[in-house]
Design a protein around this motif. Structure first.
Motif, PDB file in Angstrom:
ATOM      1  N   UNK B 325      -7.389 -56.852 -44.982  1.00 37.96           N
ATOM      2  CA  UNK B 325      -6.312 -57.845 -45.092  1.00 37.96           C
ATOM      3  C   UNK B 325      -6.847 -59.262 -44.916  1.00 37.96           C
ATOM      4  N   UNK B 326      -7.738 -59.452 -43.969  1.00 40.57           N
ATOM      5  CA  UNK B 326      -8.296 -60.795 -43.723  1.00 40.57           C
ATOM      6  C   UNK B 326      -9.085 -61.252 -44.957  1.00 40.57           C
ATOM      7  N   UNK B 327      -9.833 -60.313 -45.510  1.00 43.82           N
ATOM      8  CA  UNK B 327     -10.619 -60.640 -46.708  1.00 43.82           C
ATOM      9  C   UNK B 327      -9.710 -61.073 -47.847  1.00 43.82           C
ATOM     10  N   UNK B 328      -8.633 -60.328 -48.050  1.00 37.98           N
ATOM     11  CA  UNK B 328      -7.687 -60.662 -49.117  1.00 37.98           C
ATOM     12  C   UNK B 328      -7.089 -62.047 -48.855  1.00 37.98           C
ATOM     13  N   UNK B 329      -6.733 -62.299 -47.589  1.00 35.43           N
ATOM     14  CA  UNK B 329      -6.142 -63.597 -47.248  1.00 35.43           C
ATOM     15  C   UNK B 329      -7.120 -64.728 -47.561  1.00 35.43           C
ATOM     16  N   UNK B 330      -8.399 -64.529 -47.203  1.00 32.76           N
ATOM     17  CA  UNK B 330      -9.408 -65.562 -47.484  1.00 32.76           C
ATOM     18  C   UNK B 330      -9.529 -65.794 -48.994  1.00 32.76           C
ATOM     19  N   UNK B 332      -7.267 -65.368 -51.236  1.00 34.78           N
ATOM     20  CA  UNK B 332      -6.082 -66.044 -51.767  1.00 34.78           C
ATOM     21  C   UNK B 332      -6.059 -67.525 -51.415  1.00 34.78           C
ATOM     22  N   UNK B 333      -6.578 -67.857 -50.233  1.00 34.31           N
ATOM     23  CA  UNK B 333      -6.598 -69.271 -49.844  1.00 34.31           C
ATOM     24  C   UNK B 333      -7.418 -70.099 -50.823  1.00 34.31           C
ATOM     25  N   UNK B 334      -8.484 -69.504 -51.330  1.00 31.58           N
ATOM     26  CA  UNK B 334      -9.318 -70.221 -52.309  1.00 31.58           C
ATOM     27  C   UNK B 334      -8.547 -70.500 -53.589  1.00 31.58           C
ATOM     28  N   UNK B 335      -7.479 -69.723 -53.825  1.00 29.61           N
ATOM     29  CA  UNK B 335      -6.690 -69.919 -55.042  1.00 29.61           C
ATOM     30  C   UNK B 335      -5.509 -70.862 -54.805  1.00 29.61           C
ATOM     31  N   UNK B 336      -5.489 -71.494 -53.637  1.00 29.54           N
ATOM     32  CA  UNK B 336      -4.437 -72.475 -53.372  1.00 29.54           C
ATOM     33  C   UNK B 336      -3.174 -71.858 -52.829  1.00 29.54           C
ATOM     34  N   UNK B 337      -3.244 -70.624 -52.370  1.00 31.08           N
ATOM     35  CA  UNK B 337      -2.067 -69.981 -51.803  1.00 31.08           C
ATOM     36  C   UNK B 337      -2.234 -69.906 -50.293  1.00 31.08           C
ATOM     37  N   UNK B 338      -1.112 -69.979 -49.569  1.00 34.92           N
ATOM     38  CA  UNK B 338      -1.169 -69.753 -48.141  1.00 34.92           C
ATOM     39  C   UNK B 338      -1.206 -68.253 -47.915  1.00 34.92           C
ATOM     40  N   UNK B 339      -1.991 -67.778 -46.958  1.00 39.74           N
ATOM     41  CA  UNK B 339      -2.080 -66.329 -46.773  1.00 39.74           C
ATOM     42  C   UNK B 339      -2.314 -66.010 -45.306  1.00 39.74           C
ATOM     43  N   UNK B 340      -1.478 -65.110 -44.790  1.00 42.58           N
ATOM     44  CA  UNK B 340      -1.644 -64.651 -43.412  1.00 42.58           C
ATOM     45  C   UNK B 340      -1.725 -63.132 -43.425  1.00 42.58           C
ATOM     46  N   UNK B 341      -2.825 -62.602 -42.876  1.00 42.96           N
ATOM     47  CA  UNK B 341      -3.033 -61.153 -42.883  1.00 42.96           C
ATOM     48  C   UNK B 341      -2.328 -60.521 -41.696  1.00 42.96           C
ATOM     49  N   UNK B 342      -1.677 -59.401 -41.951  1.00 39.78           N
ATOM     50  CA  UNK B 342      -1.188 -58.564 -40.855  1.00 39.78           C
ATOM     51  C   UNK B 342      -1.917 -57.233 -40.988  1.00 39.78           C
ATOM     52  N   UNK B 343      -1.400 -56.168 -40.356  1.00 40.66           N
ATOM     53  CA  UNK B 343      -2.159 -54.919 -40.369  1.00 40.66           C
ATOM     54  C   UNK B 343      -2.389 -54.373 -41.779  1.00 40.66           C
ATOM     55  N   UNK B 344      -1.318 -54.278 -42.547  1.00 39.65           N
ATOM     56  CA  UNK B 344      -1.492 -53.656 -43.866  1.00 39.65           C
ATOM     57  C   UNK B 344      -1.060 -54.576 -44.992  1.00 39.65           C
ATOM     58  N   UNK B 345      -0.542 -55.715 -44.653  1.00 40.94           N
ATOM     59  CA  UNK B 345      -0.036 -56.597 -45.705  1.00 40.94           C
ATOM     60  C   UNK B 345      -0.591 -58.000 -45.513  1.00 40.94           C
TER      61      UNK B 345
END
Lengths: 499, 582
Positions: B325-330, B332-345
């Motif tokens: 999840x953290x990896x996905x959030x990172x 997405x941030x590079x694409x200009x989106x805000x992203x906060x990782x939780x356990x599965x989402x």
């Protein structure tokens, strides 16, 4: 005839040392080429005669020159038109046949003079008697054909006046060869059933073949190059387990061509400038479209759903019913996927392909026509990944002889993610786009009734572009349509895409 | 795909890095835009003028032509591209856009009058305060409006933008529709005030504006925007007023957007204000405008920030990767989106710049781009299927080979032709039974061919140099109109063969038919002489009857048909349908 000419030549050689083919032809009153042919034919039998080519340049009198021999030169004729005493108006002289040229030459020869004292130019004789040198020289040339007697300046002058021209004649000096004989033996040209039966072939000499000549053109017809490539693409899809879709419908509704693919009604591709609309039949009857599905498509466009915001713009049935010439074959893919979702027993995975004509109302140029062939492939299965799409494309393009592929993010209204496919082109030394690909959007698939975990990966390319690259054709009109050179079709090699 | 021109040096200055062309090309490729061409203003002018020496004043500094995806309106200007790349490279966070508190107690009001609904029903607005312009920024601002007009605005039909010096006019503003003779103002760069009717006449010869006139020309009322003193700001979608024009000195900008599609107007407004609010005194803040329409109030710009929760398992499945999840959030941030990782989402915040994101699949794509398409492991899908050819195409391919073996050469002619090709030239009366195109650009594409014959005869005409005889064939689709079919027209697989020689060669074509019937195993066929078949010569044509119905015709072409296609020799043809014989 050739036998007797051959005898004449051989007899002549046996009497003297050598002969010149041109002189020989003149003497015997036969065509020079016939003599040369006979000598060549003798040479093919062995070293019976030797020949050496001789090039001769000679002057010959032209048609206009011959006229002068009969009628006198223009200047001579003009001179004679001038009375011995008193003059003649220049205009009157010039109005005679060849008057201007005759006058100017006669003036240059100082045979005549111009008197402008009375205002209008009047021509007078300047000398009493003249000889028509031009005619004399031409007569000499015609009768003797000997060079060197006449000085070059005069010859060049006559050449400029196009009264004579220089021609080059090739002739041969022929002499006896080491195997000279008056009775040459002719080798056989072909093996016959009789020779085989009698065994005569054992004692016969056979004429050697000319292996530099071309063979006889074969009879038979030829397949069209683009369709040969189509056959290969069909083969590749079949090798990969893809079944063929029924794309035999050029006219389609905007609904299947655009709306079913979640292509917004305000999308520029649906503009008059890009798409051929039909005047007749102008619309698809509404009862031809599946009603429940139609309603789901309408609402996913205007209001969203299935996790989507939709386009939040009004959706009009009228727009969807407009008939068009399909802009891609993906409308058929949509139908096939709809059928997969709604078949008895429900969805089963599928692999489909098609290669067929599509139409664009585009500005035409060297690489764009109003119609072209689209190649399309798709796989529908549970949980397919973007990696699956790339791996599949890798295999597909490998069969086209393309090993190096890479993918660029792109935009397409009905796929997400969307990827442009690039291959490294060794000849151009750069990456070139070879196709488009993507994963069909949920807004397209879910209204059809496909299960949520089914993905559809798809790709497309044109048939014309790889064919043009394959055969080195730069203008698409040289490949498709009625203006192609049939000789190109006759000469076209077989199509092996992977080599 | 829209293309935007960016000055290279300015781009690199803004990016704070210098790239080689190849490096920048590579960066574009990864991000999903395309460095289409490296050129210069001077070079482009020279190209447009057919290679003649460029205007001396034209700049020779390098210009990048960059192609951007058609749904990324936020990449239509250098400001947007630079911001997206800097965020992508992790050099800058995505800014947060917000509505400011208006200086006055209530926001500026922009009223939409009901009568506009007959011509251009929607209007939205916004204000940029304390803007600092310079020639580059000004040019970019104008350029972006033009790009939005061309793309989301569909050449101003859907959306038209007007920008004004707010200090030159007095709110509240009214969007109205009036008869053109009642609208009188001095239009931008015009020497004097004219009525709308007069202006339309003036612009009829204006190379830029004449294309937009038809959008309102025939409407009894034209759209117009006025301030409280009845000073005209703009006559959309054609032209703004000279009075309210913006200049380099303008500090406060009023933006009006009129539209026939409200959603597109909202997106265009969000795009324009997010891109240029960076030049405001208080960066990234936009002053709202209260739009009143049909008694309803709405505050614009929307600047909607949405949140979407995506399943990490689903992302990994769709893309074919295995990120945390953290990896996905990172990513997405590079694409200009805000992203906060939780356990599965991952909870994703979509900024107002990204109107293209309408479904989680758009976010999955951003994950894939950020991860790098070309780093994704390539796999073969497990789908195992037994392939099946379409029987009609299989038959077609087999027949093609045997017809070529029989000495005939295959042609590939166009499916579209002129009405004349399909009718008069074949001596076929126009029965209105041909599928007809409504908007052809040339006479060559008026109808879909009802027969393969015109294409083959045109091929013969174009092959004058070739030795005779010409023996040609084609197996392809023609289109016939058919009531009761899905669309009202249907394809029909047709075979046509022609023999063109100094003799008519009917027996050759008859032989082709016999061989064809042999190939498909039909023996119960016969020819039925007919005198009334249009393309054929009297007494030299027949219907082909098989399986109890007429499947085609053959014969010697009528001399007039020969003449109509500019041929000089006799010609025999056979044309038949395949499907009834399958």
């Amino acid at each position: 005839m050739s036998g007797s000419l051959e005898e004449l030549i051989l007899n002549s050689l046996s009497e003297g040392l050598e002969l010149n083919t041109s002189d020989f032809a003149n003497k015997e009153g036969v065509d020079h080429q016939l003599v040369v042919g006979t000598v060549k034919s003798l040479q093919s039998l062995g070293d019976i005669v030797k020949s050496e080519q001789i090039n001769r340049r000679q002057w010959v009198v032209t048609g206009e020159g011959s006229d002068i021999i009969t009628g006198g030169s223009h200047e001579f004729n003009i001179f004679n038109k001038v009375p011995e005493t008193g003059g003649i108006p220049q205009k009157q002289l010039e109005s005679l046949p060849n008057g201007k040229i005759g006058l100017s030459k006669a003036l240059a020869n100082k045979w005549l003079r111009v008197d402008k004292s009375s205002g209008d130019a009047v021509i007078h004789r300047k000398t009493g008697e003249v000889t028509d040198d031009v005619k004399v020289i031409l007569e000499q040339l015609q009768s003797t054909s000997i060079d060197g007697v006449i000085d070059d300046k005069k010859l060049n002058d006559l050449k400029r006046r196009k009264l004579i021209k220089q021609i080059e004649t090739k002739s041969y000096s022929v002499s006896k060869g080491s195997e000279f004989t008056l009775n040459p033996v002719r080798p056989e040209t072909d093996l016959s059933p009789e020779m085989i039966a009698s065994g005569a072939w054992k004692n016969l000499r056979f004429k050697p073949y000319n292996f530099d000549a071309l063979g006889l053109p074969v009879s038979g017809g030829h397949l069209h190059p683009l369709l040969k490539v189509r056959t290969q693409f069909r083969q590749i899809f079949l090798e990969m387990g893809f079944s063929e879709m029924p794309t035999n419908a050029f006219v389609d509704s905007s609904f299947w061509n655009f709306d079913a693919l979640f292509q917004p009604q305000l999308h520029p591709a649906r503009d008059q400038h890009d798409t051929f609309f039909l005047a007749d039949p102008a619309t698809t009857p509404v009862d031809s479209l599946p009603p429940a599905y139609l309603a789901r498509v309408a609402s996913v466009h205007s209001e969203g759903g299935y996790g989507s915001l939709g386009y939040q713009s009004p959706w009009r049935l009228d727009e969807a019913r407009k008939n068009i010439l399909r802009t891609h074959t993906t409308g058929t893919s949509a139908r096939m996927l709809y059928n997969l979702a709604n078949q008895p027993g429900g969805f089963t995975p599928a692999k489909y392909f098609s290669i067929d004509r599509v139409f664009r109302n585009e500005t035409l140029d060297a690489t764009h026509l109003a119609e072209f062939h689209q190649i399309e492939g798709l796989v529908a299965d549970y949980n397919l990944t973007l990696g699956d799409l790339m791996g599949l494309l890798q295999e597909f393009f490998k069969k086209l002889g393309i090993e190096q592929l890479r993918f660029k993010p792109a935009y397409n209204p009905y796929t997400e993610p969307s990827m442009e496919v690039f291959s490294y082109h060794n000849g151009l030394g750069k990456w070139v786009e070879v196709g488009n690909s993507g994963v069909f959007r949920p807004e397209m698939l879910l209204p059809m009734g496909l299960p949520e975990d089914v993905s559809v990966i798809a790709w497309g390319l044109s048939l014309e572009r790889p064919t043009m690259i394959k055969y080195g054709i730069n203008n698409i009109r040289d490949l498709v349509g009625h203006k192609v050179d049939l000789q190109m079709i006759y000469n076209n090699p077989i199509c092996r895409l992977d080599c | 795909m829209p293309t935007i021109n960016v000055k290279r040096d300015e781009l690199f200055r803004r990016l704070g890095t210098t790239y080689t062309d190849a490096e920048f090309d590579e960066l574009c490729f990864e991000f999903g835009i395309e460095l289409d061409e490296v050129t210069s203003e001077a070079e482009q002018i020279a190209k447009e003028h057919g290679g003649r020496a460029a205007d001396q004043s034209a700049s020779t500094s390098v210009v990048y032509k960059i192609e951007v995806p058609a749904n990324r309106y936020d990449l239509l200007c250098v400001e947007g591209i630079v911001q997206a790349i800097l965020v992508f490279l992790g050099k800058q966070p995505m800014p947060t856009y917000r509505l400011s508190t208006p200086a006055a107690p209530v926001p500026v009001t922009f009223t939409v009058a009901p009568e506009t609904s007959s011509v251009r029903p929607f209007a939205v607005g916004a204000i940029l305060r304390g803007v600092t312009l310079n020639p580059e920024r000004y040019a970019s601002f104008i350029d972006l409006q033009e790009k939005l007009h061309q793309n989301i605005g569909r050449r101003r039909t859907l959306v038209a933008i007007g920008t004004h010096d707010l200090d030159s006019v007095r709110p509240p503003f009214r969007y109205v529709a009036r008869p053109p003779d009642d609208i009188r103002f001095r239009a931008l760069n015009q020497p004097e005030a004219l009525t709308a009717t007069q202006l339309m006449r003036v612009y009829a010869t204006d190379n830029h504006l004449k294309h937009y006139l038809p959008i309102i020309l025939d409407s009894p009322v034209y759209p117009a925007i006025y301030d409280t003193d009845d000073v005209l700001l703009s006559m959309p979608p054609i032209i703004n007023s000279h009075h309210s024009r913006i200049s380099l000195a303008t500090r406060n900008i009023f933006i009006d957007i009129t539209a026939t599609d409200l959603r597109k107007a909202e997106v265009a407004l969000d795009t324009l204000v997010t891109m240029f609010s960076c030049y405001c005194e208080e960066p990234f803040s936009v002053e709202p405008v209260r739009v009143v329409r049909n008694g309803e109030e709405r505050i614009y710009p929307l600047l909607t920030t949405r949140t979407e929760s995506i399943s990490v398992e689903k992302v990994n499945k769709v893309v074919g990767i295995s990120e945390t999840p953290e990896g996905v959030a990172r990513l997405l941030e590079r694409m200009g989106l805000g992203a906060v990782a939780t356990s599965a989402t991952v909870s994703v915040t979509i900024p107002p710049t990204r109107a293209d994101i309408i479904h989680p699949c758009d976010i999955y794509e951003d994950v894939a781009i950020s991860y790098g398409f070309n780093r994704i492991h390539r796999t073969i899908p497990p789908t195992n299927k037994v392939a099946r050819q379409l029987p009609l195409n299989k038959l077609t391919d087999l027949l093609r080979m045997d017809l070529a073996a029989a000495g005939f050469t295959e042609t590939l002619t166009f499916a579209l032709c002129s009405r004349d090709d399909a009718g008069r030239r074949l001596r076929r009366p126009d029965r209105g039974d041909t599928a007809t195109i409504a908007n052809p650009k040339t006479a060559e594409f008026q109808v879909v061919r009802p027969s393969l014959l015109p294409g083959i005869l045109k091929t013969v005409a174009a092959s004058r140099k070739m030795p005779l005889p010409l023996k040609l064939f084609e197996i392809s689709d023609v289109v016939v109109r058919e009531h009761g079919s899905e669309t009202g027209a249907r394809n029909c697989r047709s075979l046509c063969a022609a023999y063109y020689n100094v003799t008519s060669g009917f027996e050759v074509i008859h032989g082709v038919l016999d061989r064809f019937m042999q190939l498909i195993g039909v023996s119960d066929y016969r020819l039925e002489g007919s005198d009334s078949l249009p393309p054929y010569f009297q007494g030299r044509s027949a219907l082909i009857r098989a399986r109890g119905r007429v499947v085609g015709t053959l014969g010697v072409l009528h001399p007039e048909v020969i003449h109509n296609f500019e041929l000089i020799n006799p010609c025999s043809v056979v044309e038949l349908e395949l499907e009834p014989l399958m």
